[in-house]
Every structure is written in structure tokens, then in C-alpha cells.
Design a protein around this motif. Structure first.
Motif, PDB file in Angstrom:
ATOM      1  N   THR A   1       0.852  -1.194   0.000  1.00  0.00           N
ATOM      2  CA  THR A   1       0.000   0.000   0.000  1.00  0.00           C
ATOM      3  C   THR A   1       0.882   1.236   0.000  1.00  0.00           C
ATOM      4  OG1 THR A   1      -1.734  -1.177   1.211  1.00  0.00           O
ATOM      5  CG2 THR A   1      -1.852   1.236   1.181  1.00  0.00           C
ATOM      6  N   ILE A   2       0.613   2.137  -0.911  1.00  0.00           N
ATOM      7  CA  ILE A   2       1.431   3.328  -1.127  1.00  0.00           C
ATOM      8  C   ILE A   2       0.576   4.571  -0.916  1.00  0.00           C
ATOM      9  CG2 ILE A   2       2.864   4.603  -2.767  1.00  0.00           C
ATOM     10  CD1 ILE A   2       4.008   1.854  -2.084  1.00  0.00           C
ATOM     11  N   HIS A   3       1.079   5.490  -0.116  1.00  0.00           N
ATOM     12  CA  HIS A   3       0.421   6.794   0.037  1.00  0.00           C
ATOM     13  C   HIS A   3       1.359   7.862  -0.497  1.00  0.00           C
ATOM     14  CE1 HIS A   3      -1.207  10.140   2.909  1.00  0.00           C
ATOM     15  NE2 HIS A   3      -1.434  10.408   1.631  1.00  0.00           N
ATOM     16  N   ILE A   4       0.989   8.479  -1.610  1.00  0.00           N
ATOM     17  CA  ILE A   4       1.754   9.577  -2.201  1.00  0.00           C
ATOM     18  C   ILE A   4       1.274  10.861  -1.547  1.00  0.00           C
ATOM     19  CG2 ILE A   4       2.315  10.801  -4.342  1.00  0.00           C
ATOM     20  CD1 ILE A   4       1.732   8.108  -5.802  1.00  0.00           C
ATOM     21  N   THR A   5       2.148  11.499  -0.795  1.00  0.00           N
ATOM     22  CA  THR A   5       1.721  12.581   0.095  1.00  0.00           C
ATOM     23  C   THR A   5       1.435  13.901  -0.625  1.00  0.00           C
ATOM     24  OG1 THR A   5       4.038  13.138   0.553  1.00  0.00           O
ATOM     25  CG2 THR A   5       2.945  11.625   2.074  1.00  0.00           C
ATOM     26  N   GLY A   6       1.809  14.003  -1.884  1.00  0.00           N
ATOM     27  CA  GLY A   6       1.511  15.219  -2.634  1.00  0.00           C
ATOM     28  C   GLY A   6       2.598  15.588  -3.614  1.00  0.00           C
ATOM     29  N   ASP A   7       2.219  16.383  -4.603  1.00  0.00           N
ATOM     30  CA  ASP A   7       3.148  16.946  -5.589  1.00  0.00           C
ATOM     31  C   ASP A   7       3.617  15.919  -6.613  1.00  0.00           C
ATOM     32  OD1 ASP A   7       4.677  18.787  -6.909  1.00  0.00           O
ATOM     33  OD2 ASP A   7       6.260  18.906  -5.412  1.00  0.00           O
ATOM     34  N   VAL A   8       4.127  14.765  -6.158  1.00  0.00           N
ATOM     35  CA  VAL A   8       4.710  13.771  -7.062  1.00  0.00           C
ATOM     36  C   VAL A   8       3.676  12.697  -7.418  1.00  0.00           C
ATOM     37  CG1 VAL A   8       7.104  14.163  -6.425  1.00  0.00           C
ATOM     38  CG2 VAL A   8       5.738  12.619  -5.025  1.00  0.00           C
ATOM     39  N   HIS A   9       2.513  13.134  -7.864  1.00  0.00           N
ATOM     40  CA  HIS A   9       1.422  12.211  -8.198  1.00  0.00           C
ATOM     41  C   HIS A   9       1.850  11.173  -9.222  1.00  0.00           C
ATOM     42  CE1 HIS A   9      -1.153  16.119  -7.581  1.00  0.00           C
ATOM     43  NE2 HIS A   9      -0.594  15.724  -6.454  1.00  0.00           N
ATOM     44  N   TYR A  10       2.773  11.548 -10.102  1.00  0.00           N
ATOM     45  CA  TYR A  10       3.221  10.662 -11.184  1.00  0.00           C
ATOM     46  C   TYR A  10       3.820   9.353 -10.672  1.00  0.00           C
ATOM     47  CZ  TYR A  10       7.538  13.123  -9.941  1.00  0.00           C
ATOM     48  OH  TYR A  10       8.588  13.679  -9.262  1.00  0.00           O
ATOM     49  N   MET A  11       4.212   9.302  -9.398  1.00  0.00           N
ATOM     50  CA  MET A  11       4.780   8.059  -8.863  1.00  0.00           C
ATOM     51  C   MET A  11       3.771   6.915  -8.904  1.00  0.00           C
ATOM     52  SD  MET A  11       7.948   8.262  -8.293  1.00  0.00           S
ATOM     53  CE  MET A  11       8.105   6.661  -7.484  1.00  0.00           C
ATOM     54  N   ALA A  12       2.487   7.234  -8.994  1.00  0.00           N
ATOM     55  CA  ALA A  12       1.482   6.178  -9.136  1.00  0.00           C
ATOM     56  C   ALA A  12       1.729   5.360 -10.398  1.00  0.00           C
ATOM     57  CB  ALA A  12       0.086   6.794  -9.164  1.00  0.00           C
ATOM     58  N   ILE A  13       2.234   6.004 -11.441  1.00  0.00           N
ATOM     59  CA  ILE A  13       2.506   5.310 -12.711  1.00  0.00           C
ATOM     60  C   ILE A  13       3.604   4.271 -12.524  1.00  0.00           C
ATOM     61  CG2 ILE A  13       3.244   5.627 -15.112  1.00  0.00           C
ATOM     62  CD1 ILE A  13       2.147   8.531 -14.876  1.00  0.00           C
ATOM     63  N   PHE A  14       4.634   4.620 -11.733  1.00  0.00           N
ATOM     64  CA  PHE A  14       5.757   3.710 -11.507  1.00  0.00           C
ATOM     65  C   PHE A  14       5.446   2.639 -10.464  1.00  0.00           C
ATOM     66  CE2 PHE A  14       7.872   7.911 -12.486  1.00  0.00           C
ATOM     67  CZ  PHE A  14       8.099   7.611 -13.830  1.00  0.00           C
TER      68      PHE A  14
END
Length: 324
Positions: free
Chosen positions: A60-73
Motif C-alpha cells: 500500500t502506497i500513500h503519495i503525500t503530494g506533488d509527485v502524483h506521477y509516482m502512481a505510474i511507476f
């Protein structure tokens, strides 16, 4: 609860608002804080970020903001993204807007299980531009770092107005227009001044001091030594300085638009940020009316309770638990 990887952007000077916001989560036993080593700036950095993502073991990954593109990776994981605003996207045009819209918003939104937004205004922005599924988006307001009131820090006889931020949306130029005829005022400006702003300060002979890349301790001192916070931005996804000022008993002047009325509650004087005359009259009201200042301070103390750290942590923990 399974371990959660909290993804933070690459650490840079002057870029720490998101990091401070989510610092309470670092104290949870199931959280792994992951700081990115690169920003997405080229194909080479994209490859490096993908290779870095492969090393993240949490499901489970929580992207805290700004770097939304990390969802792609990390597309094969369970993704939660906190989106703080669409302000930069809205200011773009042409091909750059299309690329940012695709990589920072459309694809990450499609991949993610949940999108967290920090205010109803940000929810409206996302719905307007990207038409999210209503069941996918949740509003969890920010918490904030309380500014402790320090009565040992004296206030000057001159009326000092604290200004947080110098970017275009912070509306500094209209503030300078608004106060150019008001005597006995000094500005404490946090953030690197732009050339146009410096020229106006000189032209209008406005007293000011400028503070760049300051510590939290220095920021607290500025809050405690000032008489009022000016935060009449044209647009904000949230507005943490409003709560910081309210927590240390500082009267607040903020805008009647976007997220700011939601954050300020009844603990601020609201103003049309596009109307210089309205900004002028509101500042004069705060300077001249002690009863108004006292009322704003008392209501501000009450308002900050809405954004307590325990509520913030509990709201995110509930989201994490739903991914078991």
C-alpha cells in the motif's frame, strides 16, 4: 494493519510544507517514510524513478503530494494520493498543460484507489477538470504546526503586518497598493521578493524586512512579533498560515474566495482579494478597532480546534485500515 509507504518528493530548500504536514504520520509504527532521490524532469529521471520504485516493498502506497506521477511507476500497488490543489495546472497552457494533466493527474487518478483532497475547494477543482468518481475522493483537511504564543517577544510601536509567501497568488502587489497611504506600517515578508515587488516597495516608501529560507523558530518569532497576518491570496488549496496565526493569537485578514473561508471559519476578517480599496479599509479596521482584533483572536483560538493533529491522524488511519 499492513505497512504503508509514505512517498515524499525529493528534499529541496524552501520545499517543506508537505513534509511538515505529514510529520505526525511518521510516528505510527506501520509507516515507512520514503523520500524520492529525483524529480521527474526527463526520460532518464523517469527510468531512475521506476528502478527506485521497484525497491519499495510495501503493498500500500500513500503519495503525500506533488509527485502524483509516482502512481505510474507503482501501478501494481494499492495507491492513495493526497492532492493539495490544481493551481499550477490551471495556470498552464498548451502542450505543457496537456502533459502535466496526463502525468500528474489523469493517469494517477485512474490508477489510484483513493484520492484525498485537503479542502472542498480542491475537490471542486478536480471534479471540474478531471471528473472524478465521487466514491473515490475524500476530503481530509490539513492539520498544522501550532505556533506557541510567546509573550516575552515584544511588539514594536509601529504596526507590523506579517506576509507569508511572495508568489503571484499571494497578492502582494495589491497589498502594497492598499497600504501606500497608511502611515506607521511595516511589513515582515516571508519569501523571496520579486523584482516588481521590490520596485513597488521602494516607490511607495514602504518599510519592510524580508526573510528567506528561515527556520521554524524564526517563523514563530515573526508570528509573535507581528500585529496582523495578511493572507489575502487570490487562490489557495488550503492556507496553513491562517491556522498558524490563529493559534498564537494573531488577527488574520484573508480572502473570501476558494478555500480560505473554509479554513478561517469565523476567526478572520474576509476581503475581496481583487479589490485594493477593500484591502485598505479592512487593514484600517484591524489597526484602529481593538474590539475587532480581540474578537478575531478569540474566534481564531476556537477555530483551530477543527484541525487538530489527532483528527488528522485518525482520518488517514481509517483510510489505511480500509486497505487491509
Amino acid at each position: 494493519m499492513d505497512r504503508i509507504a509514505l512517498i515524499y518528493r525529493k528534499k529541496l530548500n524552501g520545499r517543506h510544507s508537505i513534509e511538515r504536514l505529514f510529520s505526525p504520520m511518521d510516528n505510527l509504527s506501520n509507516i515507512n517514510r520514503v523520500e524520492l532521490p529525483y524529480d521527474l524532469t526527463s526520460l532518464a529521471s523517469a527510468i531512475k524513478l521506476f528502478l527506485f520504485a521497484l525497491k519499495i516493498k510495501e503493498k500500500t502506497i500513500h503519495i503525500t503530494g506533488d509527485v502524483h506521477y509516482m502512481a505510474i511507476f507503482l501501478f501494481w500497488k494499492k495507491i492513495i494520493i493526497t492532492m493539495h490543489d490544481c493551481n499550477h495546472y490551471e495556470d498552464l497552457t498548451g502542450i505543457k498543460k496537456k502533459v502535466i494533466g496526463l502525468l500528474w493527474f489523469r493517469i494517477p487518478i485512474l490508477i489510484s484507489k483513493k484520492i484525498i483532497v485537503i479542502s472542498p475547494f480542491v475537490k471542486e477543482q478536480l471534479q471540474k477538470h478531471f471528473k472524478l468518481d465521487e466514491n473515490k475522493i475524500i476530503v481530509i483537511p490539513n492539520t498544522f504546526n501550532k505556533i506557541e504564543q510567546d509573550d516575552t517577544i515584544g511588539k514594536q510601536n509601529i504596526f507590523e503586518i506579517l506576509v507569508i509567501g511572495t508568489k503571484k497568488n499571494k497578492n502582494v502587489e495589491r497589498l502594497l497598493e492598499a497600504i501606500k497611504e497608511i502611515k506607521n506600517i511595516q511589513l515582515q515578508i516571508v519569501g523571496k521578493l520579486q523584482k516588481k515587488q521590490i520596485n513597488l516597495l521602494k516607490e511607495y516608501k514602504i518599510l519592510y524586512s524580508n526573510h528567506v529560507d528561515i527556520s521554524q523558530k524564526q517563523l514563530c518569532q515573526l508570528y509573535n512579533s507581528s500585529h496582523m497576518l495578511y493572507f489575502a491570496s487570490t487562490k489557495e488549496g488550503f492556507g496553513l498560515p491562517i491556522l498558524e496565526a490563529q493559534s498564537c493569537g494573531l488577527p488574520v485578514l484573508t480572502s473570501n474566495t476558494t478555500s480560505m473561508p473554509y479554513v478561517a471559519g469565523f476567526g478572520a476578517l474576509l476581503v475581496n482579494p481583487y479589490c485594493v480599496k477593500s484591502i485598505t479599509s479592512s487593514i484600517i479596521q484591524i489597526i484602529s478597532n481593538k474590539d475587532l482584533r480581540d474578537e478575531l483572536v478569540l474566534k481564531g483560538y476556537s477555530n483551530v480546534n477543527r484541525f487538530g493533529e489527532s483528527n488528522f491522524v485518525a482520518s488517514y488511519t481509517k483510510i489505511y485500515n480500509s486497505f487491509k
